[in-house]
Design a protein around this motif. Structure first.
Motif, PDB file in Angstrom:
ATOM      1  N   LEU A   1      -9.722  32.679 -23.259  1.00  0.00           N
ATOM      2  CA  LEU A   1      -9.014  33.340 -24.359  1.00  0.00           C
ATOM      3  C   LEU A   1      -8.935  34.832 -24.021  1.00  0.00           C
ATOM      4  N   PRO A   2      -8.197  35.613 -24.829  1.00  0.00           N
ATOM      5  CA  PRO A   2      -8.079  37.040 -24.491  1.00  0.00           C
ATOM      6  C   PRO A   2      -9.432  37.730 -24.311  1.00  0.00           C
ATOM      7  N   ASP A   3     -10.415  37.348 -25.107  1.00  0.00           N
ATOM      8  CA  ASP A   3     -11.683  38.090 -25.093  1.00  0.00           C
ATOM      9  C   ASP A   3     -12.892  37.275 -24.674  1.00  0.00           C
ATOM     10  N   LYS A   4     -12.705  35.998 -24.329  1.00  0.00           N
ATOM     11  CA  LYS A   4     -13.868  35.187 -23.915  1.00  0.00           C
ATOM     12  C   LYS A   4     -13.437  33.957 -23.137  1.00  0.00           C
ATOM     13  N   LYS A   5     -14.430  33.329 -22.512  1.00  0.00           N
ATOM     14  CA  LYS A   5     -14.229  32.058 -21.829  1.00  0.00           C
ATOM     15  C   LYS A   5     -14.947  30.989 -22.615  1.00  0.00           C
ATOM     16  N   VAL A   6     -14.310  29.836 -22.712  1.00  0.00           N
ATOM     17  CA  VAL A   6     -14.824  28.788 -23.576  1.00  0.00           C
ATOM     18  C   VAL A   6     -15.186  27.553 -22.762  1.00  0.00           C
ATOM     19  N   ILE A   7     -16.404  27.036 -22.998  1.00  0.00           N
ATOM     20  CA  ILE A   7     -16.816  25.730 -22.494  1.00  0.00           C
ATOM     21  C   ILE A   7     -16.785  24.805 -23.702  1.00  0.00           C
ATOM     22  N   ALA A   8     -15.821  23.886 -23.722  1.00  0.00           N
ATOM     23  CA  ALA A   8     -15.616  23.035 -24.893  1.00  0.00           C
ATOM     24  C   ALA A   8     -16.172  21.642 -24.631  1.00  0.00           C
ATOM     25  N   ILE A   9     -17.053  21.192 -25.516  1.00  0.00           N
ATOM     26  CA  ILE A   9     -17.598  19.826 -25.457  1.00  0.00           C
ATOM     27  C   ILE A   9     -16.811  19.020 -26.484  1.00  0.00           C
ATOM     28  N   ILE A  10     -16.206  17.930 -26.044  1.00  0.00           N
ATOM     29  CA  ILE A  10     -15.306  17.175 -26.922  1.00  0.00           C
ATOM     30  C   ILE A  10     -15.921  15.816 -27.250  1.00  0.00           C
ATOM     31  N   TYR A  11     -16.154  15.570 -28.530  1.00  0.00           N
ATOM     32  CA  TYR A  11     -16.813  14.351 -28.997  1.00  0.00           C
ATOM     33  C   TYR A  11     -15.802  13.299 -29.437  1.00  0.00           C
ATOM     34  N   ASP A  12     -16.263  12.068 -29.411  1.00  0.00           N
ATOM     35  CA  ASP A  12     -15.516  10.960 -30.005  1.00  0.00           C
ATOM     36  C   ASP A  12     -15.778  10.979 -31.509  1.00  0.00           C
ATOM     37  N   GLY A  13     -14.721  11.252 -32.288  1.00  0.00           N
ATOM     38  CA  GLY A  13     -14.863  11.288 -33.745  1.00  0.00           C
ATOM     39  C   GLY A  13     -14.536   9.960 -34.395  1.00  0.00           C
ATOM     40  N   GLY A  14     -14.279   8.937 -33.596  1.00  0.00           N
ATOM     41  CA  GLY A  14     -14.093   7.578 -34.118  1.00  0.00           C
ATOM     42  C   GLY A  14     -12.703   7.328 -34.693  1.00  0.00           C
ATOM     43  N   TYR A  15     -12.556   6.139 -35.249  1.00  0.00           N
ATOM     44  CA  TYR A  15     -11.302   5.706 -35.881  1.00  0.00           C
ATOM     45  C   TYR A  15     -11.396   6.016 -37.361  1.00  0.00           C
ATOM     46  N   ILE A  16     -10.360   6.637 -37.903  1.00  0.00           N
ATOM     47  CA  ILE A  16     -10.456   7.040 -39.302  1.00  0.00           C
ATOM     48  C   ILE A  16      -9.191   6.647 -40.072  1.00  0.00           C
ATOM     49  N   ILE A  17      -9.384   6.378 -41.359  1.00  0.00           N
ATOM     50  CA  ILE A  17      -8.254   6.188 -42.277  1.00  0.00           C
ATOM     51  C   ILE A  17      -8.485   7.173 -43.401  1.00  0.00           C
ATOM     52  N   ALA A  18      -7.748   8.272 -43.402  1.00  0.00           N
ATOM     53  CA  ALA A  18      -7.988   9.317 -44.392  1.00  0.00           C
ATOM     54  C   ALA A  18      -6.805  10.278 -44.386  1.00  0.00           C
ATOM     55  N   ASP A  19      -6.585  10.931 -45.511  1.00  0.00           N
ATOM     56  CA  ASP A  19      -5.588  11.994 -45.561  1.00  0.00           C
ATOM     57  C   ASP A  19      -6.136  13.232 -44.873  1.00  0.00           C
ATOM     58  N   VAL A  20      -5.254  13.966 -44.228  1.00  0.00           N
ATOM     59  CA  VAL A  20      -5.655  15.192 -43.561  1.00  0.00           C
ATOM     60  C   VAL A  20      -5.374  16.378 -44.487  1.00  0.00           C
ATOM     61  N   LYS A  21      -6.399  17.169 -44.772  1.00  0.00           N
ATOM     62  CA  LYS A  21      -6.230  18.375 -45.607  1.00  0.00           C
ATOM     63  C   LYS A  21      -6.447  19.588 -44.715  1.00  0.00           C
ATOM     64  N   LEU A  22      -5.354  20.242 -44.362  1.00  0.00           N
ATOM     65  CA  LEU A  22      -5.433  21.350 -43.402  1.00  0.00           C
ATOM     66  C   LEU A  22      -6.064  22.588 -44.022  1.00  0.00           C
ATOM     67  N   SER A  23      -6.689  23.383 -43.187  1.00  0.00           N
ATOM     68  CA  SER A  23      -7.185  24.699 -43.596  1.00  0.00           C
ATOM     69  C   SER A  23      -6.114  25.744 -43.270  1.00  0.00           C
ATOM     70  N   TYR A  24      -6.414  26.997 -43.553  1.00  0.00           N
ATOM     71  CA  TYR A  24      -5.471  28.087 -43.258  1.00  0.00           C
ATOM     72  C   TYR A  24      -5.194  28.227 -41.764  1.00  0.00           C
ATOM     73  N   GLU A  25      -6.078  27.658 -40.926  1.00  0.00           N
ATOM     74  CA  GLU A  25      -5.934  27.854 -39.481  1.00  0.00           C
ATOM     75  C   GLU A  25      -4.775  27.068 -38.886  1.00  0.00           C
ATOM     76  N   HIS A  26      -4.377  25.971 -39.555  1.00  0.00           N
ATOM     77  CA  HIS A  26      -3.337  25.100 -39.006  1.00  0.00           C
ATOM     78  C   HIS A  26      -2.213  24.905 -40.022  1.00  0.00           C
ATOM     79  N   VAL A  27      -1.026  24.599 -39.514  1.00  0.00           N
ATOM     80  CA  VAL A  27       0.145  24.503 -40.389  1.00  0.00           C
ATOM     81  C   VAL A  27       0.743  23.101 -40.436  1.00  0.00           C
ATOM     82  N   GLU A  28       0.260  22.209 -39.584  1.00  0.00           N
ATOM     83  CA  GLU A  28       0.892  20.901 -39.465  1.00  0.00           C
ATOM     84  C   GLU A  28      -0.091  19.980 -38.750  1.00  0.00           C
ATOM     85  N   HIS A  29       0.005  18.682 -39.034  1.00  0.00           N
ATOM     86  CA  HIS A  29      -0.769  17.742 -38.218  1.00  0.00           C
ATOM     87  C   HIS A  29       0.128  16.627 -37.709  1.00  0.00           C
TER      88      HIS A  29
END
Lengths: 145, 145
Positions: A80-108
């Motif tokens: 990123l502009p100010d840092k380097k990121v080591i991202a660990i990505i987990y299995d979040g499983g299978y879900i049936i649910a509505d998505v309620k976005l936060s201010y950080e995202h505009v669409e899913h």
């Protein structure tokens, strides 16, 4: 040590719907990094926070979904502009649910693995993760009839 | 998810002596993975254990040294016979102490960055880490006289 940019650890999750499509979130145009690009739910590890607690919290904050966390699905590294990121990505499983976005995202979107690998607005580091994931992820054996 | 090999997170540390040489440990010939190869102090993250706690514990177990942990110095990824490892590598600072090896290692060495990049018996993933580290690590500015 005197690194030009500090490294941080972040955590993300892959969530799937009943069709096996993956949940992607599109970042706001005002985002500090990758504005307007597609994203996985996730974010920074808090101080003194366990990896697993951080990913459950981030998914909940960004989607309103409480996940039952699975194993580690892979990793990504990016700058990123100010840092380097080591991202660990987990299995979040299978879900049936509505998505309620936060201010950080505009669409899913729910997107198949094939579509994901073709998407222009998904950062390269997540595409690389999904390519490895596709290569490593064996389909479950067929159920006996 | 049905990965062929599970991913795990491990933590390692780079420790330096007063000459700026790095501490390497040589693995026992009986080691399950990378027998006889050089290694950094570190190991697996315990269940419910914070990254920082795990690396301090592993360094203490494998060297008898209590470190004051610094920032993240980089990462490495590699494959073992039965799993894939995402390694987070911390700055363990400059130390003056005797090294007391555990059963896991048979020898230790302090090695300059140039030597490290030439070593045959250092696994490629750690060499890649040190190459990035050399590129990213700015020397401190000269002290004013």
């Amino acid at each position: 040590m005197n690194l030009e940019k500090p490294y941080i650890v972040s955590v993300y999750a892959v969530l799937r719907n009943e069709k096996g499509e993956f949940l992607l979130l599109r970042r706001s145009e005002n985002s500090h990094s990758n504005p307007g690009k597609w994203d996985l739910p996730g974010g920074k590890l808090g101080r003194g926070e366990l990896l697993k607690d951080a990913v459950v919290r981030e998914v909940w904050e960004e989607t309103g979904i409480s996940i039952v966390l699975g194993e580690i699905a892979g990793y990504a590294t990016f700058e990123l502009p100010d840092k380097k990121v080591i991202a660990i990505i987990y299995d979040g499983g299978y879900i049936i649910a509505d998505v309620k976005l936060s201010y950080e995202h505009v669409e899913h979107a729910w997107s198949s693995l094939e579509n994901i690998l073709e998407m222009d607005a998904l950062p390269e580091h997540f595409k690389e993760f999904f390519k490895r994931f596709a290569a490593e992820n064996k389909e479950p054996p067929e159920l006996p009839i």
